[in-house]
Design a protein around this motif. Structure first.
Motif, mmCIF file in Angstrom:
data_model
loop_
_atom_site.group_PDB
_atom_site.id
_atom_site.type_symbol
_atom_site.label_atom_id
_atom_site.label_comp_id
_atom_site.label_asym_id
_atom_site.label_seq_id
_atom_site.Cartn_x
_atom_site.Cartn_y
_atom_site.Cartn_z
ATOM 1 N N LYS A 126 50.975 25.224 86.040
ATOM 2 C CA LYS A 126 50.149 26.314 85.531
ATOM 3 C C LYS A 126 50.990 27.581 85.432
ATOM 4 N N LEU A 127 51.001 28.207 84.264
ATOM 5 C CA LEU A 127 51.807 29.394 84.006
ATOM 6 C C LEU A 127 50.958 30.642 84.155
ATOM 7 N N GLU A 128 51.526 31.670 84.772
ATOM 8 C CA GLU A 128 50.821 32.931 84.993
ATOM 9 C C GLU A 128 51.162 33.961 83.920
ATOM 10 N N TYR A 129 51.555 33.504 82.763
ATOM 11 C CA TYR A 129 51.940 34.401 81.679
ATOM 12 C C TYR A 129 51.707 33.664 80.360
ATOM 13 N N ASN A 130 51.931 34.369 79.242
ATOM 14 C CA ASN A 130 51.793 33.771 77.917
ATOM 15 C C ASN A 130 53.158 33.293 77.439
ATOM 16 N N PRO A 131 53.392 31.992 77.373
ATOM 17 C CA PRO A 131 54.705 31.502 76.920
ATOM 18 C C PRO A 131 54.857 31.663 75.412
ATOM 19 N N SER A 132 56.106 31.731 74.963
ATOM 20 C CA SER A 132 56.398 31.843 73.531
ATOM 21 C C SER A 132 57.237 30.682 73.008
ATOM 22 N N CYS A 133 58.054 30.070 73.852
ATOM 23 C CA CYS A 133 58.881 28.930 73.441
ATOM 24 C C CYS A 133 59.403 28.238 74.686
#
Length: 884
Positions: free
Chosen positions: A280-287
Motif C-alpha cells: 500500500k502506497l502513501e502517495y500518488n505514484p506516477s511511474c
C-alpha cells in the motif's frame, strides 16, 4: 533513514512547450554498438535520440550528444526497440502514431572530419490503422525465435497483430470500455492487461489466434454485449483500482512475476494469477520499473511519485528515497560507456535527467553565529513600524486596483462624438438600419508589463465588434490603442447605456492587478428624432425647483424632426419601434414623458434628468433638484413582474414536458431494439409510428422552449428598465440620499442575468423583506415577516407585490433606508403615522386576486413626506399639453 537527492550526472530540457507521457521514453542499444541510447518522442511529433557523454557529472548538454532530431508528421504515442524487420536480428525502432505504425532502421557513419559522426533513420515499413491506437507491446508471440511480433491496442479495445511487415489478425477484448496498460509475457505466451472493470486479465495468444466471430456460433445469445470475438480469459483478478502500468519480470534469482502499479497500491502476481505480495502506497505514484534482483526471491523496484521523489523498494521494504527536480512520467535504467545502472527519468514537460543514487561529500561548514546583546527598545520601535505598515496595507487593500492610487497602468475610453459613417453592425436582428459608434481604448503603462488582457463590456442587447483583446507585452512608457464599435444587436432597447473596460495585467514583481474605467454611450445610438405623438398609454411628470428650460437647449441633437415653432416638444423613436414623447411646460418647471410602453420611459427619463443637472451646473445654479409628485406606477410595474414570472413558469413546464417525452422516446427505442434483435420477426405494432410522433413532439417542444427562452431574455431586460425607472421615481418622490439610492438599487437590481435556479423574483423578495424587518420595521410584529433561508422559485408573485407595496408605504411615512438603523431608531423616525401591517394587506389581497387590488393603495403613495397632506389619486397634474 536519510533523504538524499538523486545526483545529477547529465540532464537537458527536451524541446520547448512540448508534452510527454509514459510511452515517450525508451532506452536501448538502437545502433547495436554496445552502449545504450536515449530515445524520446513528443506529442508534437519530434523524435530525438541522445548519447550522453558528459566530461564531468552535471555538465551541460553538448550539441554532439543529440545525435538525431527528426520532425514527424503525427504525434508520437510510444517508441520501442526490437527485432521488427524480417531477415535480420538487428534492433530497429518502432514509432507508434495515432493512426500509423512506422518501423525505422537507425544507422551511423563515422566522421572523418571535425563535424563528427552522422546518423540517420531509414523507414523500413509502415502499417496504417482504421482505428485510433492507444499503446503497443511486442515479443515472440507463439514461441517464435529471433524476431519480435507487434500487438497494437486501439481505443475501442481491439488488439491488432502484425507479423513484422504483414498483418496477422485482429481481436476485440470482451467487455472493453476503455483501454488499459498491455504487456506480453514470453514465458506463458500470454497478454496481461487491466480492464475498465479494474480487473487484471490474462489472455493466451493461442486463444486469441484461434478465436472466431461470435455471430458464427450457435450460442451467440450467451455472448456479452459489446464483445465482437469469442474470447475466454486464462485468469482474472480484481484489484479494485485503475492501473498505471504493468511490467513482466523474470530475473535469475527471482521467480517470474507480473507487477501492476495501481493508483494507491503495488501488486505482484505469479504467472497463474496468484498474489505474491501487495504494497500500500502513501502517495500518488506516477511511474515504476522493476530493474534487478539482489537477494534470491526478491525484486527491486523503482517508483516515482508526484512529490518529486524516487523510491526504491525490495519487494515491500523501502530501501532508499531520492529527491528529483521534477515529477517523472517514465523511468528507465541505462548503461553508458563504463557507467552502469544510470537512472533515466522524463517529466511531462520534457525534463530529461540521468542520475545516480548516492551521496557526494559536502565541504560546507556553517559559519559561527555572532553573539550580541538584544536591543529591546530598537525591536519595539521596529515592531511598531511594521504594525503601522500592516495596518495601512489592510486599509488600502482592494480587489480592483484603481488607477488614481497607483499610476503603473492606466486605461482610458473615449467615445466618438458622432456615429460611424459606415455602420459596423453585424449579425443583428433589428428590422431597421442599425448605426454604430466607435470607442477608442488607450492603455498606458509606466513599467513594462506582460500578458495584458482587455475586456470591453456593454449592457445587452448592445454588442461590441470585439470584446476580448490580448497584448503580449507593453513596453515601459508606451501606450497601445484599439478602436472598437458598439451597436444594437437585438430588437429591444437596453436597460442602461453604460459600459466598462477592464485591463488585467501583472506587475514586474508578479502581482496580478486589474484597472478599469467606465464610459457612457450616447442616446442617439439606439433612437432617433421623430414627430411627437399626442396620445400615449403611460405618462410620468417630473418637477424641478428651477425655471423652465427649453428642450432645444438641452436636446440639440434631437431637433431634426420637431416643429420649429414648438421647441418644448420632442419625439424619440427607438430602433425597436417604440415612440416616446417629451413635453416641457412653458409656464411651470414641469416636464412630462409619455409612451405606450411603461419600461421605454426609462432611458428618456434618465437622459432628461442627467441633461438638466448638467445644464444647471453650467448655469451655476445651486440646490437644483428634480421631484416626482406621484402617484407611483405600481400597477404598471406589477404587470412587468407578472409578464416575466409567467415566462419563467412556461420554462419550467417546457422542461418537464421535454423530460417526459424523452423518457417515452427511450422506452420506445428499447422496445424496437428488442423486436429487431428477435430471431423470429414479429409485427412492430405501430411502434415505428409512435417513435416518429414522439420525435416530432420533442422537436416542437425544443423549438418552443428555445423561443420561450429568447422571450424571457428580452422581458428580463425590459423588467430591468422598468425597475430602474421605478427606483428612480421612488428616489425623486422621497428625496432619497445617494446612499439610500445605492441600497434601493441593490435591493431591486440584484442580478445581472436571470436563470431558473436563481431568479429575480425570489432575490428581490428576500431583499425587500430584509429591509422591512430591519431599517423599515415599525414594531416587533414586523420582525416576524416570513423569510426563507433557501431561495427558491415562488408559486406566484402576490407575496412579492405585497412586500413592495409595504416598502413604499413605509417610505411614504418617513422611513429611511440604512444598513445600520435598528427597529427602535426607525420607530422614532416614523412615529405618529398609522402603518398598514402585513396582516391587513393579506386580508385585502384575499378579497381580490387581481392586480387591481394594488390600485386601492395608491392613496398611500400620494402623501407628501413633508406637508403630510394627501392628494386625490384621480387628480391630474397641471395640463402640460395646454401650456404648449
Amino acid at each position: 533513514m536519510s533523504l538524499f537527492k538523486a545526483r545529477d550526472w547529465w540532464s537537458t530540457v527536451v524541446g520547448e512547450q512540448e508534452e510527454f507521457d509514459q510511452g515517450c521514453l525508451c532506452v536501448a542499444d538502437i545502433d547495436n554498438s554496445g552502449n545504450d541510447k536515449i530515445i524520446v518522442g513528443s506529442y508534437k511529433g519530434i523524435l530525438r535520440i541522445y548519447s550522453p557523454q558528459p566530461a564531468k557529472p552535471g555538465a551541460a548538454l553538448h550539441p554532439e550528444e543529440l545525435i538525431l532530431e527528426l520532425q514527424l508528421q503525427d504525434p508520437i504515442l510510444q517508441v520501442e526497440v526490437g527485432k521488427f524487420v524480417s531477415g535480420t536480428e538487428l534492433l530497429h525502432l518502432a514509432v507508434l502514431h495515432a493512426r500509423k505504425l512506422s518501423v525505422y532502421a537507425f544507422s551511423g557513419t563515422m566522421g572523418t572530419v571535425e563535424h563528427g559522426n552522422q546518423y540517420q533513420l531509414k523507414l523500413m515499413y509502415e502499417h496504417n490503422f482504421q482505428r485510433t491506437a492507444c499503446n503497443l507491446t511486442f515479443g515472440g508471440f507463439g514461441g517464435v525465435k529471433g524476431r519480435d511480433l507487434i500487438c497494437i491496442q486501439s481505443m475501442d479495445g481491439m488488439l491488432t497483430f502484425f507479423e513484422q511487415e504483414s498483418f496477422a489478425f485482429g481481436r476485440f477484448l470482451p467487455g472493453c470500455l476503455l483501454p488499459g496498460p498491455l504487456k506480453y509475457s514470453s514465458r506463458t505466451d500470454s497478454f496481461i492487461t487491466v480492464s475498465s472493470s479494474r480487473q487484471v486479465e490474462n489472455y493466451k495468444y493461442q486463444v486469441l489466434a484461434i478465436a472466431t466471430d461470435a455471430e458464427s456460433r450457435q450460442d451467440s445469445e450467451q455472448q456479452k454485449l459489446g464483445s465482437g470475438k469469442r474470447l475466454t480469459r486464462d485468469w482474472m483478478v480484481n484489484i479494485g483500482e485503475q492501473a498505471l502500468d504493468i511490467c513482466v519480470v523474470s530475473f535469475n534469482q527471482a521467480t517470474s512475476s507480473i507487477l501492476v502499479l495501481g493508483e494507491r497500491n503495488l501488486f505482484c502476481f505469479k504467472e497463474n494469477g496468484q498474489l505474491r505480495f501487495m504494497k500500500k502506497l502513501e502517495y500518488n505514484p506516477s511511474c515504476f520499473l522493476p530493474y534487478t534482483s539482489v537477494l534470491e526471491g526478491t525484486i527491486n523496484t523503482l517508483i516515482g511519485n508526484h512529490n518529486n521523489k524516487l523510491l526504491i523498494y525490495q519487494d515491500v521494504t523501502l530501501k532508499w528515497v531520492a529527491q528529483l527536480p521534477h515529477v517523472p512520467v517514465s523511468v528507465h535504467v541505462a548503461n553508458f560507456q563504463d557507467l552502469k545502472g544510470v537512472v533515466v527519468t522524463l517529466s511531462d514537460g520534457g525534463h530529461l535527467q540521468c542520475s545516480y543514487l548516492g551521496t557526494d561529500p559536502s565541504f560546507f561548514q556553517a559559519p559561527k553565529v555572532e553573539s550580541r546583546e538584544l536591543d529591546y527598545d530598537e525591536m519595539d520601535t521596529e515592531m511598531k513600524e511594521l504594525l503601522k505598515v500592516i495596518k495601512e496595507a489592510t486599509k488600502s487593500q482592494d480587489i480592483l486596483h484603481k488607477a488614481e492610487k497607483d499610476d503603473d497602468l492606466k486605461v482610458a475610453v473615449s467615445v466618438s462624438p458622432s456615429l460611424d459613417v459606415i455602420s459596423q453592425a453585424a449579425d443583428n436582428t433589428v428590422d431597421t438600419a442599425v448605426p454604430s459608434i466607435s470607442l477608442k481604448v488607450t492603455i498606458w503603462s509606466r513599467f513594462a508589463v506582460q500578458d495584458v488582457k482587455l475586456s470591453v463590456c456593454v449592457q445587452s442587447p448592445l454588442a461590441v465588434t470585439q470584446d476580448q483583446l490580448h497584448f503580449a507585452a507593453i513596453e515601459s512608457g508606451m501606450s497601445r490603442s484599439v478602436t472598437l464599435s458598439v451597436f444594437l444587436k437585438e430588437n429591444f432597447p437596453p436597460a442602461d447605456l453604460g459600459g466598462d473596460a477592464a485591463v488585467s495585467y501583472s506587475t514586474p514583481t508578479g502581482v496580478p492587478r486589474i484597472v478599469w474605467c467606465m464610459f457612457s454611450l450616447p442616446l442617439n445610438l439606439i433612437c432617433q428624432p421623430i414627430q411627437p405623438s399626442k396620445n400615449a398609454a403611460h405618462k410620468i411628470t417630473i418637477d424641478t425647483n428651477q425655471p423652465p428650460v427649453s428642450l432645444s437647449s438641452i436636446f440639440p441633437d434631437f431637433l431634426g424632426e420637431s416643429d420649429d415653432e414648438q421647441k418644448n416638444v420632442l419625439g424619440f423613436k427607438f430602433l425597436s419601434g417604440a415612440t416616446v414623447t417629451l413635453l416641457a411646460s412653458k409656464t411651470s418647471s414641469r416636464y412630462r414623458i409619455q409612451c405606450d410602453q411603461f419600461e421605454d420611459l426609462w432611458l428618456i427619463t434618465k437622459e432628461l434628468i442627467q441633461r438638466l443637472e448638467e445644464y444647471f451646473v453650467r448655469e451655476e445654479a445651486k440646490d437644483f433638484r428634480c421631484m416626482f409628485p406621484g402617484p407611483l406606477p405600481l400597477q404598471e410595474y406589477f404587470q412587468l413582474i407578472d409578464r416575466h414570472f409567467e415566462l419563467r413558469i412556461n420554462a419550467e413546464k417546457y422542461k418537464e414536458l421535454l423530460s417526459e417525452r424523452a423518457v417515452q422516446y427511450r422506452a420506445i427505442q428499447r422496445r424496437l431494439l428488442t423486436h429487431f434483435k428477435d430471431k423470429t420477426p414479429t409485427p412492430l405494432r405501430n411502434l415505428d409510428t409512435l417513435l416518429d410522433g414522439t420525435y416530432r413532439q420533442l422537436a416542437a417542444l425544443a423549438d418552443a422552449a428555445e423561443e420561450n427562452q429568447a422571450n424571457l431574455y428580452q422581458v428580463f431586460t425590459r423588467l430591468k428598465s422598468g425597475t430602474h425607472l421605478f427606483v428612480q421615481l421612488i428616489g425623486l418622490w422621497q428625496n432619497l440620499s445617494p446612499d439610500e439610492m445605492t441600497i434601493l438599487k441593490a435591493t431591486f437590481l440584484p442580478l445581472m442575468q436571470d436563470s431558473q435556479e436563481l431568479g429575480w423574483e425570489e432575490c428581490v423578495d428576500a431583499a425587500v423583506a430584509h429591509l422591512l424587518r430591519t431599517c423599515l420595521s415599525k414594531s416587533s410584529r414586523d420582525q416576524t415577516l416570513s423569510s426563507t433561508s433557501q431561495l427558491s422559485m415562488p408559486k406566484d408573485t402576490n407575496r412579492l407585490k405585497k412586500h413592495i407595496t409595504l416598502l413604499c408605504d413605509r417610505l411614504s411615512k418617513g422611513g429611511r433606508l440604512s444598513l445600520t438603523t435598528d427597529g427602535a431608531q426607525q420607530e422614532s423616525t416614523i412615529s405618529g403615522c398609522q402603518t398598514i401591517l402585513e396582516s391587513e394587506l393579506e386580508e385585502r389581497m384575499k378579497d381580490s386576486a387581481t392586480d387591481e387590488t394594488f390600485s386601492d393603495h395608491k392613496h398611500i403613495m400620494q402623501k407628501s413626506p413633508k406637508s403630510g397632506h394627501s392628494q386625490d389619486a384621480t387628480e391630474e397634474s397641471p395640463a402640460i399639453p395646454e401650456d404648449r
